[in-house]
Design an enzyme around this catalytic site. Structure first.
Site, PDB file in Angstrom:
ATOM      1  N   CYS A   1       0.872  -1.224   0.090  1.00 24.59           N
ATOM      2  CA  CYS A   1      -0.048   0.022   0.049  1.00 24.59           C
ATOM      3  C   CYS A   1       0.686   1.270   0.203  1.00 24.59           C
ATOM      4  O   CYS A   1       0.360   2.199  -0.324  1.00 24.59           O
ATOM      5  CB  CYS A   1      -0.978  -0.098   1.110  1.00 24.59           C
ATOM      6  SG  CYS A   1      -2.065  -1.430   1.190  1.00 24.59           S
TER       7      CYS A   1
ATOM      8  N   HIS B   1      -3.774   6.860   2.103  1.00 20.85           N
ATOM      9  CA  HIS B   1      -4.266   5.441   1.426  1.00 20.85           C
ATOM     10  C   HIS B   1      -5.433   5.293   2.044  1.00 20.85           C
ATOM     11  O   HIS B   1      -5.735   5.287   3.052  1.00 20.85           O
ATOM     12  CB  HIS B   1      -2.961   4.559   2.063  1.00 20.85           C
ATOM     13  CG  HIS B   1      -3.351   3.186   1.729  1.00 20.85           C
ATOM     14  ND1 HIS B   1      -3.732   2.598   0.372  1.00 20.85           N
ATOM     15  CD2 HIS B   1      -3.615   2.282   2.632  1.00 20.85           C
ATOM     16  CE1 HIS B   1      -3.866   1.461   0.547  1.00 20.85           C
ATOM     17  NE2 HIS B   1      -3.956   1.010   1.999  1.00 20.85           N
TER      18      HIS B   1
ATOM     19  N   ASN C   1     -10.066  -0.639  -1.126  1.00 17.50           N
ATOM     20  CA  ASN C   1      -8.527  -0.619  -1.080  1.00 17.50           C
ATOM     21  C   ASN C   1      -7.874  -1.241  -2.493  1.00 17.50           C
ATOM     22  O   ASN C   1      -8.016  -2.380  -2.537  1.00 17.50           O
ATOM     23  CB  ASN C   1      -7.779  -1.404   0.127  1.00 17.50           C
ATOM     24  CG  ASN C   1      -6.443  -1.392   0.389  1.00 17.50           C
ATOM     25  OD1 ASN C   1      -5.824  -0.867  -0.636  1.00 17.50           O
ATOM     26  ND2 ASN C   1      -6.109  -1.608   1.628  1.00 17.50           N
TER      27      ASN C   1
HETATM   28  O1  UT7 Z   1      -3.961  -1.485   3.316  1.00 17.33           O
HETATM   29  C1  UT7 Z   1      -3.004  -2.475   4.156  1.00 17.33           C
HETATM   30  C2  UT7 Z   1      -3.011  -2.406   5.376  1.00 17.33           C
HETATM   31  N1  UT7 Z   1      -4.391  -2.834   5.865  1.00 17.33           N
HETATM   32  C3  UT7 Z   1      -4.957  -1.920   6.685  1.00 17.33           C
HETATM   33  O2  UT7 Z   1      -4.880  -0.987   6.972  1.00 17.33           O
HETATM   34  C4  UT7 Z   1      -6.155  -2.810   7.458  1.00 17.33           C
HETATM   35  C5  UT7 Z   1      -6.403  -2.736   8.827  1.00 17.33           C
HETATM   36  N2  UT7 Z   1      -7.423  -3.549   9.498  1.00 17.33           N
HETATM   37  C6  UT7 Z   1      -8.485  -3.094   9.369  1.00 17.33           C
HETATM   38  O3  UT7 Z   1      -8.960  -2.395   8.458  1.00 17.33           O
HETATM   39  C7  UT7 Z   1      -9.671  -3.866  10.187  1.00 17.33           C
HETATM   40  O4  UT7 Z   1      -9.091  -4.678  11.151  1.00 17.33           O
HETATM   41  C8  UT7 Z   1     -10.454  -4.872   9.357  1.00 17.33           C
HETATM   42  C9  UT7 Z   1     -11.467  -4.056   8.583  1.00 17.33           C
HETATM   43  C10 UT7 Z   1      -9.900  -5.756   8.695  1.00 17.33           C
HETATM   44  C11 UT7 Z   1     -11.326  -5.686  10.649  1.00 17.33           C
HETATM   45  O5  UT7 Z   1     -12.148  -4.844  11.337  1.00 17.33           O
HETATM   46  P1  UT7 Z   1     -12.258  -5.060  12.724  1.00 17.33           P
HETATM   47  O6  UT7 Z   1     -12.814  -3.880  13.444  1.00 17.33           O
HETATM   48  O7  UT7 Z   1     -10.650  -5.034  13.052  1.00 17.33           O
HETATM   49  O8  UT7 Z   1     -12.845  -6.092  13.113  1.00 17.33           O
HETATM   50  P2  UT7 Z   1     -12.290  -7.797  13.775  1.00 17.33           P
HETATM   51  O9  UT7 Z   1     -11.343  -8.390  12.944  1.00 17.33           O
HETATM   52  O10 UT7 Z   1     -11.868  -7.378  15.249  1.00 17.33           O
HETATM   53  O11 UT7 Z   1     -13.488  -8.600  13.914  1.00 17.33           O
HETATM   54  C12 UT7 Z   1     -14.609  -8.141  14.667  1.00 17.33           C
HETATM   55  C13 UT7 Z   1     -15.557  -9.134  14.394  1.00 17.33           C
HETATM   56  C14 UT7 Z   1     -15.225 -10.547  14.687  1.00 17.33           C
HETATM   57  O12 UT7 Z   1     -16.235 -11.490  15.169  1.00 17.33           O
HETATM   58  P3  UT7 Z   1     -16.161 -11.902  16.591  1.00 17.33           P
HETATM   59  O13 UT7 Z   1     -14.926 -12.700  16.796  1.00 17.33           O
HETATM   60  O14 UT7 Z   1     -16.305 -10.743  17.451  1.00 17.33           O
HETATM   61  O15 UT7 Z   1     -17.443 -12.763  16.764  1.00 17.33           O
HETATM   62  C15 UT7 Z   1     -15.186 -11.151  12.945  1.00 17.33           C
HETATM   63  O16 UT7 Z   1     -15.287 -12.461  12.648  1.00 17.33           O
HETATM   64  O17 UT7 Z   1     -16.336  -8.906  13.056  1.00 17.33           O
HETATM   65  C16 UT7 Z   1     -16.227 -10.241  12.572  1.00 17.33           C
HETATM   66  N3  UT7 Z   1     -16.263 -10.026  11.260  1.00 17.33           N
HETATM   67  C17 UT7 Z   1     -16.962  -9.664  10.293  1.00 17.33           C
HETATM   68  N4  UT7 Z   1     -18.416  -9.569  10.395  1.00 17.33           N
HETATM   69  C18 UT7 Z   1     -19.290  -9.390   9.537  1.00 17.33           C
HETATM   70  C19 UT7 Z   1     -15.037  -9.948  10.291  1.00 17.33           C
HETATM   71  N5  UT7 Z   1     -15.188  -9.535   8.991  1.00 17.33           N
HETATM   72  C20 UT7 Z   1     -16.529  -9.369   8.954  1.00 17.33           C
HETATM   73  C21 UT7 Z   1     -17.342  -9.181   7.783  1.00 17.33           C
HETATM   74  N6  UT7 Z   1     -18.606  -9.252   8.225  1.00 17.33           N
HETATM   75  N7  UT7 Z   1     -16.935  -8.957   6.639  1.00 17.33           N
END
Ligand code: UT7
Length: 331
Positions: free
Chosen positions: A116, A256, A286
């Site tokens: 990125c 980004h 992204n």
């Molecule tokens: O560009 C390169 C660099 N990358 C980035 O900058 C990305 C950085 N990371 C992020 O943007 C975020 O971490 C994500 C968008 C990838 C994920 O968001 P989050 O708020 O960190 O979610 P999480 O991984 O903590 O997951 C929270 C909950 C989980 O469920 P439980 O374990 O709490 O029951 C996940 O399984 O949300 C669930 N979850 C979803 N639910 C519905 C994860 N993905 C989804 C989804 N739809 N698509």
């Protein structure tokens, strides 16, 4: 003698026609428009569906659009630098393929892999050639077919990414415009948290790696988020302070586009009002190396010569950075 700076003098883009919406995704995995909008801020993304087409096809379209826009000819180009993490092939470089497809024969070309941060890394590298005084016309291409490495059965990554390419022309100037300053960083501590596990020399492709889905992008989202949210803001503040820029001096932050929450946190730390932040994540997601130039391309008409822009990124590696750019032309 006046200092030679590297200035962006034209920019073009190429986007595939096919749109993948959150509603489409909710039919493929257990997700919803509400969750994706709340946690990420993406509504839809463009996807290059044709399996026989790769990043170079999008890159080629962007370069041809740039030629059309500027009247430039392939023989005018001396160097092509392509930022991509979705090359057509492990070898040769996608920059070589794009050069072939666009008729560029008087140049040399190579790829840069910085995920990125690809645009910022490549902008700095390409600018060094321009600043040397030896190069008059350098092409910086970003070409990403993220859909080729996205696992559409994994709800934690499939909403994030889209496909896009851009082409930026860099030319020398002795005016006080162009790339003014940069801070680029890397910390290899991040490599395990965002990577493609197989297909390289450590874990070459086998039936097993394919069965285990190890050729898709793997991300530990929360860890990456924590680093991204602090590093991108820190480096943006650092470049502002170093150049004695206050929020009032900045025309736009060009961040980004990985997550609206990361963009908002960066803008808040920089004390910038929302209208000074380029955001198009809702429509494209992204697109890795293409996000920042895609913003510049969309906002081009609003930019004025002399505008102070801060470009900022964070991505796999980890790689991150900020560039202070003075816009070089009125459209
Ligand atoms: O560009 C390169 C660099 N990358 C980035 O900058 C990305 C950085 N990371 C992020 O943007 C975020 O971490 C994500 C968008 C990838 C994920 O968001 P989050 O708020 O960190 O979610 P999480 O991984 O903590 O997951 C929270 C909950 C989980 O469920 P439980 O374990 O709490 O029951 C996940 O399984 O949300 C669930 N979850 C979803 N639910 C519905 C994860 N993905 C989804 C989804 N739809 N698509």
């Amino acid at each position: 003698m006046k200092k030679i700076r590297s200035a962006i003098t034209a920019i073009a883009a190429a986007l595939p026609n096919d749109v993948l919406t959150n509603d489409d995704l909710s039919k493929m995995v257990d997700t919803s428009d509400e969750w994706i909008m709340q946690r990420i801020g993406i509504k839809e993304r463009r996807i290059l569906k044709d399996k026989n087409k790769g990043a170079s096809d999008l890159g080629t379209e962007a370069v041809l659009n740039l030629f059309k826009k500027t009247g430039l000819k392939p023989e005018d180009i001396e160097l092509v630098v392509c930022a991509t993490i979705t090359p057509d092939y492990p070898l040769p470089a996608t920059a070589n393929v794009i050069s072939e497809k666009t008729g560029i024969k008087n140049a040399w070309s190579f790829d840069i892999s910085a995920a990125c941060s690809g645009y910022l890394y490549a902008l700095e590298v390409a600018s060094k050639f321009v600043e040397s005084g030896e190069y008059k016309k350098v092409l910086l291409v970003t070409a990403e077919k993220m859909s080729a490495i996205t696992n559409y059965a994994d709800r934690t990554t499939c909403p994030l990414f889209g496909d896009a390419a851009t082409a930026t022309l860099l030319e020398p100037t002795t005016e006080e415009v162009g790339v003014m300053d940069y801070i680029l960083r890397t910390d290899g501590i991040g490599y395990k948290h965002l990577l493609i596990k197989a297909g390289g020399s450590v874990n070459p492709a086998t039936h097993e790696t394919v069965d285990k889905g190890e050729h898709f992008l793997y991300q530990e989202g929360q860890t990456v988020f924590k680093y991204a949210v602090s590093r991108m803001a820190d480096v943006s503040i650092e470049i502002m302070e170093r150049n004695k820029l206050s929020a009032e001096d900045i025309a736009f932050l060009v961040p980004h586009q990985a997550n609206m929450r990361i963009i908002d946190a960066t803008a808040k730390r920089m004390n910038l009002s929302p209208e000074k932040v380029m955001i198009n994540i809702q429509r494209y997601g992204n697109t890795t190396a293409s996000t920042i130039p895609l913003c510049l391309w969309e906002w081009e008409k609003q930019l004025k010569k002399g505008d102070n822009l801060i470009l900022a990124s964070f991505g796999a590696g980890f790689t991150w950075g900020a560039v202070f750019l003075k816009w070089a032309y009125n459209s």
